[in-house]
Design a protein around this motif. Structure first.
Motif, PDB file in Angstrom:
ATOM      1  N   SER A 197      53.464  51.988 -99.211  1.00 34.36           N
ATOM      2  CA  SER A 197      53.797  52.415-100.573  1.00 34.36           C
ATOM      3  C   SER A 197      53.546  51.245-101.519  1.00 34.36           C
ATOM      4  N   TYR A 198      53.539  51.546-102.806  1.00 33.81           N
ATOM      5  CA  TYR A 198      53.240  50.515-103.804  1.00 33.81           C
ATOM      6  C   TYR A 198      54.511  50.087-104.525  1.00 33.81           C
ATOM      7  N   SER A 199      54.765  48.777-104.522  1.00 36.92           N
ATOM      8  CA  SER A 199      55.938  48.219-105.197  1.00 36.92           C
ATOM      9  C   SER A 199      55.560  47.818-106.619  1.00 36.92           C
ATOM     10  N   THR A 200      56.180  48.480-107.588  1.00 38.92           N
ATOM     11  CA  THR A 200      55.922  48.114-108.979  1.00 38.92           C
ATOM     12  C   THR A 200      56.584  46.785-109.324  1.00 38.92           C
ATOM     13  N   ALA A 201      57.627  46.432-108.578  1.00 41.41           N
ATOM     14  CA  ALA A 201      58.328  45.173-108.834  1.00 41.41           C
ATOM     15  C   ALA A 201      57.454  43.971-108.486  1.00 41.41           C
ATOM     16  N   THR A 202      56.805  44.031-107.328  1.00 39.33           N
ATOM     17  CA  THR A 202      55.958  42.912-106.883  1.00 39.33           C
ATOM     18  C   THR A 202      54.482  43.175-107.138  1.00 39.33           C
ATOM     19  N   GLN A 203      54.172  44.401-107.606  1.00 36.31           N
ATOM     20  CA  GLN A 203      52.790  44.816-107.847  1.00 36.31           C
ATOM     21  C   GLN A 203      51.917  44.580-106.612  1.00 36.31           C
ATOM     22  N   SER A 204      52.450  45.037-105.492  1.00 35.49           N
ATOM     23  CA  SER A 204      51.718  44.893-104.234  1.00 35.49           C
ATOM     24  C   SER A 204      52.046  46.068-103.312  1.00 35.49           C
ATOM     25  N   TRP A 205      51.188  46.239-102.305  1.00 38.30           N
ATOM     26  CA  TRP A 205      51.408  47.285-101.324  1.00 38.30           C
ATOM     27  C   TRP A 205      52.309  46.775-100.209  1.00 38.30           C
ATOM     28  N   GLU A 206      53.258  47.614 -99.809  1.00 33.83           N
ATOM     29  CA  GLU A 206      54.215  47.237 -98.770  1.00 33.83           C
ATOM     30  C   GLU A 206      54.228  48.284 -97.662  1.00 33.83           C
ATOM     31  N   ARG A 207      54.483  47.812 -96.457  1.00 31.63           N
ATOM     32  CA  ARG A 207      54.689  48.760 -95.354  1.00 31.63           C
ATOM     33  C   ARG A 207      56.174  49.012 -95.191  1.00 31.63           C
ATOM     34  N   ASN A 208      56.548  50.252 -94.830  1.00 34.84           N
ATOM     35  CA  ASN A 208      57.958  50.567 -94.604  1.00 34.84           C
ATOM     36  C   ASN A 208      58.553  49.598 -93.599  1.00 34.84           C
ATOM     37  N   LYS A 209      59.762  49.175 -93.865  1.00 37.06           N
ATOM     38  CA  LYS A 209      60.410  48.178 -93.015  1.00 37.06           C
ATOM     39  C   LYS A 209      61.225  48.839 -91.905  1.00 37.06           C
ATOM     40  N   ALA A 210      61.638  48.014 -90.953  1.00 38.32           N
ATOM     41  CA  ALA A 210      62.484  48.501 -89.860  1.00 38.32           C
ATOM     42  C   ALA A 210      63.798  49.039 -90.416  1.00 38.32           C
ATOM     43  N   ASN A 211      64.392  49.977 -89.683  1.00 35.00           N
ATOM     44  CA  ASN A 211      65.674  50.577 -90.033  1.00 35.00           C
ATOM     45  C   ASN A 211      65.593  51.446 -91.295  1.00 35.00           C
ATOM     46  N   THR A 212      64.410  51.996 -91.552  1.00 29.68           N
ATOM     47  CA  THR A 212      64.229  52.928 -92.667  1.00 29.68           C
ATOM     48  C   THR A 212      63.466  54.148 -92.156  1.00 29.68           C
ATOM     49  N   SER A 213      63.487  55.211 -92.945  1.00 28.96           N
ATOM     50  CA  SER A 213      62.715  56.400 -92.585  1.00 28.96           C
ATOM     51  C   SER A 213      61.738  56.799 -93.689  1.00 28.96           C
ATOM     52  N   HIS A 214      61.788  56.088 -94.800  1.00 30.74           N
ATOM     53  CA  HIS A 214      60.899  56.382 -95.915  1.00 30.74           C
ATOM     54  C   HIS A 214      60.621  55.089 -96.696  1.00 30.74           C
ATOM     55  N   ALA A 215      59.706  55.185 -97.625  1.00 33.96           N
ATOM     56  CA  ALA A 215      59.438  54.058 -98.508  1.00 33.96           C
ATOM     57  C   ALA A 215      60.653  53.809 -99.405  1.00 33.96           C
ATOM     58  N   PRO A 216      60.843  52.596 -99.879  1.00 32.53           N
ATOM     59  CA  PRO A 216      61.950  52.331-100.811  1.00 32.53           C
ATOM     60  C   PRO A 216      61.881  53.269-102.021  1.00 32.53           C
ATOM     61  N   LYS A 217      63.021  53.713-102.508  1.00 30.74           N
ATOM     62  CA  LYS A 217      63.065  54.688-103.595  1.00 30.74           C
ATOM     63  C   LYS A 217      62.363  54.203-104.859  1.00 30.74           C
ATOM     64  N   GLU A 218      62.398  52.895-105.079  1.00 30.84           N
ATOM     65  CA  GLU A 218      61.803  52.354-106.299  1.00 30.84           C
ATOM     66  C   GLU A 218      60.280  52.217-106.199  1.00 30.84           C
ATOM     67  N   ASN A 219      59.749  52.397-104.997  1.00 31.81           N
ATOM     68  CA  ASN A 219      58.296  52.279-104.806  1.00 31.81           C
ATOM     69  C   ASN A 219      57.572  53.579-105.142  1.00 31.81           C
ATOM     70  N   GLU A 220      56.288  53.468-105.377  1.00 33.69           N
ATOM     71  CA  GLU A 220      55.450  54.621-105.674  1.00 33.69           C
ATOM     72  C   GLU A 220      54.491  54.897-104.517  1.00 33.69           C
ATOM     73  N   LYS A 221      53.972  56.103-104.481  1.00 33.36           N
ATOM     74  CA  LYS A 221      52.924  56.482-103.537  1.00 33.36           C
ATOM     75  C   LYS A 221      53.330  56.299-102.075  1.00 33.36           C
ATOM     76  N   GLY A 222      54.522  56.767-101.733  1.00 32.63           N
ATOM     77  CA  GLY A 222      54.935  56.736-100.339  1.00 32.63           C
ATOM     78  C   GLY A 222      54.011  57.596 -99.481  1.00 32.63           C
ATOM     79  N   ASN A 223      53.977  57.314 -98.198  1.00 27.29           N
ATOM     80  CA  ASN A 223      53.099  58.015 -97.242  1.00 27.29           C
ATOM     81  C   ASN A 223      51.616  57.713 -97.479  1.00 27.29           C
ATOM     82  N   SER A 224      51.339  56.506 -97.962  1.00 27.77           N
ATOM     83  CA  SER A 224      49.958  56.101 -98.232  1.00 27.77           C
ATOM     84  C   SER A 224      49.385  55.257 -97.101  1.00 27.77           C
ATOM     85  N   LEU A 225      48.071  55.020 -97.177  1.00 28.66           N
ATOM     86  CA  LEU A 225      47.397  54.065 -96.301  1.00 28.66           C
ATOM     87  C   LEU A 225      47.322  52.694 -96.959  1.00 28.66           C
TER      88      LEU A 225
END
Length: 409
Positions: A197-225
């Protein structure tokens, strides 16, 4: 010399004739035949044919001949959601799926994500799948729920995806990834990771982290490559095209233009179109539905869940304490003692989930000429309890489909 009697020979011919006349139809008739009932059911017909219908599979499933060099046959399944005391899935379900694969002499088996909701605490599952008793090559892609659990980092999960050597991608920042490819015969198999997903805070692409089931709520474009993986995908398909290889793409989230899809779906389909005729199949899980369509020369196949037919948050149970399932105890990943029958209501997600009776899977045959044949399975809703309102495609089945390179039949 005494004359030989032809009576035994005549009797044998009569018996053979009767046997052939009574034999069930083969896969190209569209009939499904249960392994433990003589009832038949047409593809798309979800009417139950007996009181305790097991998964209905194709009559062809009786130990096929291996495929030739121009054809791949594999078994695909998705969204097992294994976690003890959460859902009904057991290692026995996985073994049934693998048994079907073995009977069909497949070239490999692949699971399309959400395989397990707790990787680090389920050694029995990976023992059953990756170290399967049939010696089958087994592969997998990472789903969003596979990240649940504090130890489920990318570096840990990627060791639990495949039992054969694959070529993992490497992101530009040097971190490990969970997307990969391998070549089998004249086919390139690509497993993608839709957990970016894309983090508008850091303006970078992030991979979902351990102990989560979805992208962070504040991020955009979850379920992306993400751009790195898209570039990697294009390069792998380009290589295959230059070698006159055909490509099969597997992911957790879809890239079609119809059902639930990744934000990168348009970009992925553009890559496929740039190498039209190279990518024969793009298959996914995630949506717990059964879909099959073509875009250009590529088949898009949405694989239904193994047993979790429908999920919807509820405040009350639709199952009662008289509705039970078999639970297996394990010690160090090995079954300990006989299975225990316990109420479905003890499962933490039972009130939110409507289960299938038997595990669903599909045997897929792909040829270099573009032909794609899917032989699914039919089961029933557990205890005949159906959700009040079902989303499109939510049925206890995976259909029977054939695409001959020109049209779906």
């Amino acid at each position: 010399m005494k004359k030989k009697s032809f009576l035994p020979f005549v009797i044998l011919l009569v018996l053979l004739f009767l046997f052939c006349s009574c034999a069930p139809g083969h896969g190209d008739t569209g009939e499904y035949v249960s392994s433990d009932t003589t009832e038949t059911q047409k593809s798309g017909d979800t009417t139950d044919t007996s009181e305790n219908v097991a998964t209905l599979t194709l009559a062809e499933d009786l130990k096929r001949e291996p495929t030739d060099e121009n054809t791949l046959r594999f078994l695909v399944f998705s969204d097992l959601h294994y976690k003890r005391f959460m859902y009904v899935a057991t290692t026995d379900d996985v073994d049934k799926v693998l048994k079907r694969a073995d009977e069909n002499s497949v070239d490999f088996v692949i699971q399309l994500g959400d395989f397990c909701n707790e990787f680090s605490k389920s050694p029995e599952l990976f023992g059953t799948y990756l170290n399967n008793k049939y010696g089958l090559p087994a592969y997998g892609v990472c789903g969003n729920h596979d990240m649940e659990g504090p130890l489920n980092t990318v570096d840990f999960i990627r060791t639990k995806l495949c039992n054969r050597t694959v070529n993992f991608g490497r992101s530009k920042n040097g971190k490990g990834t969970a997307y990969w490819y391998t070549d089998i015969k004249n086919f390139r198999i690509i497993g993608l990771d839709t957990n970016y997903s894309y983090s508008t805070a850091t303006q970078s692409w992030e991979r979902n982290k351990a102990n989560t089931s979805h992208a962070p709520k504040e991020n955009e474009k979850g379920n992306s490559l993400g751009p790195d993986q898209l570039s990697w995908l294009r390069a792998r398909i380009k290589e295959a095209s230059e070698k006159n290889m055909k490509v099969l793409v597997f992911s957790h989230v879809s890239f079609s233009d119809s059902w639930s899809r990744s934000p990168d779906a348009d970009a992925v389909r553009k890559i496929f179109a740039d190498y039209e005729g190279t990518v024969l199949l793009a298959s996914n899980g995630h949506s717990h539905t059964d879909h099959f369509k073509t875009i250009g020369k590529t088949v898009y196949f949405d694989v239904n869940s193994v047993r979790n037919g429908y999920w919807y948050s509820q405040s009350t149970h639709h199952y009662s304490n008289t509705h039970t399932y078999k639970y297996y105890n394990y010690v160090d990943g090995v079954v300990s003692g006989d299975p225990v029958t316990i109420p479905l209501t003890t499962l933490s997600q039972a009130k939110n989930t409507w289960f299938f009776t038997e595990p669903l899977s599909a045997v897929v045959t792909v040829s270099e000429d573009g032909t794609v044949k899917v032989e699914g399975a039919v089961t029933r809703w557990m205890y005949d309890i159906l959700p009040d309102s079902k989303k499109d495609g939510t049925k206890p089945m995976i259909g029977y489909y054939v695409y001959d390179g020109k049209e779906v039949k």
